[in-house]
Design an enzyme around this catalytic site. Structure first.
Site, PDB file in Angstrom:
ATOM      1  N   ASP A  70       4.351  -0.784 -11.523  1.00 14.79           N
ATOM      2  CA  ASP A  70       4.849   0.505 -12.006  1.00 14.79           C
ATOM      3  C   ASP A  70       4.057   0.988 -13.215  1.00 14.79           C
ATOM      4  O   ASP A  70       3.906   0.272 -14.205  1.00 14.79           O
ATOM      5  CB  ASP A  70       6.335   0.391 -12.364  1.00 14.79           C
ATOM      6  CG  ASP A  70       7.187   0.118 -11.143  1.00 14.79           C
ATOM      7  OD1 ASP A  70       7.160   0.944 -10.220  1.00 14.79           O
ATOM      8  OD2 ASP A  70       7.869  -0.922 -11.110  1.00 14.79           O
ATOM      9  N   ASP A  93      -0.247  -5.448 -12.232  1.00 16.49           N
ATOM     10  CA  ASP A  93       1.085  -4.934 -12.479  1.00 16.49           C
ATOM     11  C   ASP A  93       1.308  -3.803 -11.459  1.00 16.49           C
ATOM     12  O   ASP A  93       0.370  -3.410 -10.753  1.00 16.49           O
ATOM     13  CB  ASP A  93       1.168  -4.415 -13.919  1.00 16.49           C
ATOM     14  CG  ASP A  93       2.501  -3.786 -14.229  1.00 16.49           C
ATOM     15  OD1 ASP A  93       3.531  -4.439 -13.992  1.00 16.49           O
ATOM     16  OD2 ASP A  93       2.522  -2.635 -14.700  1.00 16.49           O
TER      17      ASP A  93
END
Length: 219
Positions: free
Chosen positions: A10, A8
């Site tokens: 952010d 992932d």
């Protein structure tokens, strides 16, 4: 045997969730809207189309979400260009670990490709990734497993041979549903009782994950 790592972005690779929240809070304050971090946390890990519906439900159908989102984005870019992107502890360590051990790497983010490429370039990590899967390139957002399944397919690997790195609850649900080994490094959201059984390894930072993954290289 571990062959792939899917990250992932952010809140996991970059400390951008706080930066985005700060921009949203300032904009909302300037326009007199009631807003706080608890509402923002509910939007973490979701695509903008989903977030738009949440804002309209919270603030009314006439809330100018896209105008505010564009302003938030402009402030974000200006700030990163000025100050650099805040990199989470251990990011370069874990990326070097993957490279040194021949682990293929992918990005699986709810963010658009334009934003993802800007962030990766700002942190000088673009070259570490074999492929990207972004929020505007899949039909279903997290917690649906599509983004992780697509990443594994692009890497030419079975999901079971990949470790997924996440900081959000929806991200862990998505990775677990895809059948991946799940590594959670919490950011704004701590693991709930619901998702604790879905987490293979819970880490304080990304570099800590190396000790968990090393035994999987040859199993």
């Amino acid at each position: 045997m571990l062959k792939g790592a899917v990250f992932d972005m952010d809140g996991l690779m970059f400390d951008t969730e706080r930066l985005v929240y700060d921009n949203w809070q300032h904009i909302m304050d300037e326009h007199g809207y009631n807003y706080d971090i608890e509402f923002f946390k509910r939007t973490v890990g979701k695509r903008k189309k989903e977030v738009e519906l949440m804002y309209r439900e919270y603030l009314g159908d006439d809330f100018p979400y896209w105008t505010f989102a564009d302003e938030c984005r402009a402030r974000y870019i200006e700030r990163v260009k000025r100050d650099g992107i805040p990199v989470k502890k251990g990011l370069y360590d874990i990326l070097d670990f993957c490279r040194e051990n021949g682990i293929k790497t992918a990005l699986a983010t709810s963010t658009s490709r334009e934003s993802a490429e800007f962030n990766l370039k700002s942190a000088n990590v673009s070259e570490y990734f074999d492929t990207l899967v972004c929020g505007n390139e899949v039909k279903n957002g997290k917690p649906h497993p599509e983004v992780f399944l697509t990443a594994a397919k692009k890497l030419g690997l079975e999901p079971e041979s990949c470790a997924a790195f996440e900081d959000s609850i929806n991200g862990i649900k998505s990775a677990k549903a895809a059948g991946m080994i799940t590594v959670m490094v919490p950011d704004l959201l701590q693991p709930t009782e619901e998702i604790r059984p879905m987490i293979s390894f819970l880490c304080k930072d990304l570099s800590e994950a190396k000790a968990y993954l090393e035994p999987l290289l040859h199993n």
